[in-house]
Design an enzyme around this catalytic site. Sequence first.
Site, short mmCIF file in Angstrom:
data_model
loop_
_atom_site.label_atom_id
_atom_site.label_comp_id
_atom_site.label_asym_id
_atom_site.label_seq_id
_atom_site.Cartn_x
_atom_site.Cartn_y
_atom_site.Cartn_z
N CYS A 9 14.69 50.17 28.12
CA CYS A 9 13.37 49.80 27.63
C CYS A 9 12.35 50.73 28.30
CB CYS A 9 13.06 48.35 27.97
SG CYS A 9 13.02 48.02 29.73
N HIS A 13 20.49 47.60 36.26
CA HIS A 13 21.81 47.00 36.41
C HIS A 13 22.89 47.95 35.91
CE1 HIS A 13 19.64 42.90 36.30
NE2 HIS A 13 19.89 43.23 37.54
N HIS A 73 15.72 34.68 39.62
CA HIS A 73 15.64 36.07 39.16
C HIS A 73 14.54 36.80 39.94
CE1 HIS A 73 15.02 39.51 36.56
NE2 HIS A 73 16.14 39.22 35.94
N GLU A 83 12.48 39.13 39.18
CA GLU A 83 11.20 39.25 38.46
C GLU A 83 10.36 38.00 38.68
OE1 GLU A 83 11.35 40.05 34.15
OE2 GLU A 83 9.62 38.75 33.92
N SER A 104 25.30 40.90 29.07
CA SER A 104 25.10 39.89 28.03
C SER A 104 24.28 40.44 26.87
CB SER A 104 24.47 38.62 28.60
OG SER A 104 23.17 38.90 29.05
N ASN A 105 23.35 41.34 27.16
CA ASN A 105 22.55 41.86 26.03
C ASN A 105 23.38 42.81 25.17
OD1 ASN A 105 21.32 44.78 26.09
ND2 ASN A 105 21.46 44.13 28.22
#
Lengths: 278, 278
Positions: free
Chosen positions: B12, B36, B120, B122, B217-218
């Site tokens: 992104c 990651h 998390h 963030e 997972s994405n």
Amino acid sequence: LKIELAEHYGFCYGVKRAIEIAQQHPNSATFGPIIHNIDEINRLDKEYNVGLVDSVDEALKYDTLIIRTHGITKDNLKKLKKEGKKVINATCPYVTKPQQIVADMSQKGYTIVIFGDKNHPEIKGVASYSEDQDRTYTILTPEELIGKALGTKVAIVAQTTRKPEDFKKIVSFLTTRVVELRVFNTICNATFENQDATASLAKKSDVMIVIGGKNSSNTKQLYLIAKSNCKDSYHIENEDELESKWFKNKEFCGISAGASTPDWIIQKVVKKIEELAK
Amino acid sequence: LKIELAEHYGFCYGVKRAIEIAQQHPNSATFGPIIHNIDEINRLDKEYNVGLVDSVDEALKYDTLIIRTHGITKDNLKKLKKEGKKVINATCPYVTKPQQIVADMSQKGYTIVIFGDKNHPEIKGVASYSEDQDRTYTILTPEELIGKALGTKVAIVAQTTRKPEDFKKIVSFLTTRVVELRVFNTICNATFENQDATASLAKKSDVMIVIGGKNSSNTKQLYLIAKSNCKDSYHIENEDELESKWFKNKEFCGISAGASTPDWIIQKVVKKIEELAK
């Protein structure tokens, strides 16, 4: 026969307050009907000489004008004051609130969304407080916002009598379409309090009387709620419609009333039931 | 064989930006993993001598620290600065935004609701910016707010990678429970853009390659989307897994990649497919 009134019934806080204000200012006129009940309007006229006007032109005949519960437009208020009239503000505080929010938020550059009926006096008044009418949308469904220029910042208010579930649908729609959404929950609980109180009273009643105009949508709603909790439920406008057979072999009579039903009508009904049950 | 990359794929904006910043600051360390993907972290280490630390103590060994995409807590940032470290902020602007909102809104007396995973990094960072930790709730479902002291004014932000539908549920819950709700839609579209682009590319492909970690997972989500639009879809981690038979008699090969897949891995895959299809 035991007779019990619902915990909440009839006039809401704002209407009660407005009628008291009207009674404190005899020889005046209300700007727009103070309540959707012609008997009560006639009583104020007869007992306090409080008239009724529907426009600024008509208002000029009076020295003192009472702003009714729903409020009026900013423009009309200005005109009355400019004419040197004494203006008594009986706008419900729950309606003043969205007026102030719309004024403040539009000034701060937020696009305004009003969830309500654009033809309703309350909403006409609320919308009139926006400083940017081109960026003010009065809608009843999220679909009406499709294709509208919303900008990045939106503030939303609701007509006091709308359903929270419908409000949530519009909030959901906007949540992912703007960067910041300010949600002001200006829905008033009075209607739902009357409904909840009617339901719980009907549950323990073996006869239930709901008082209010046959055309009053909130009274009809109360009647349906009563009926679904107590099969012997009746919707009447006044004490003349009561029938003695309704109370035969009954032990507990519950009474509720729509939002436009004055207390004095309810008292007459109670008295008549007591007589019939003797 | 025609090969086409999805309109949106892989890193992104915030990750691309953070990696560029890291490359501009050799001989430093990132505070927490910048992405990651271990291959990419190793590449930054090897090519730019950009290390990786996980705590303030470890950070003290370096002169220059790069704050990674997810951001860090206000407290850790303060400690690094106090130690005289040169701090390069590569926090994604989409993460800086909720940090600023939480700081500003908590200062203005709003109760803070953060829709996100409290473990998390963030979200730990975002929550740390609240000036009133006792009135800051980090939640994943509306139910977690039941019984909490919300007050009358609430501001809500979301973790950048959360689903808008789930965010709306919490917004709906709060809409009728507080007087004012400020909704800041801080969800980032990058994930959904990758998904939408994968779906539309898969529709016109007769073979579809999705590149990314088998545990990502994405990436798994992208693979499922590809598969449902193109039956000959494959999920690979790198070019070594490609098989020539996949491309036999195929005319159009679509390629997509998960959010942690660096461009150089994607380029190697493209090159290998071109060779296999010869």
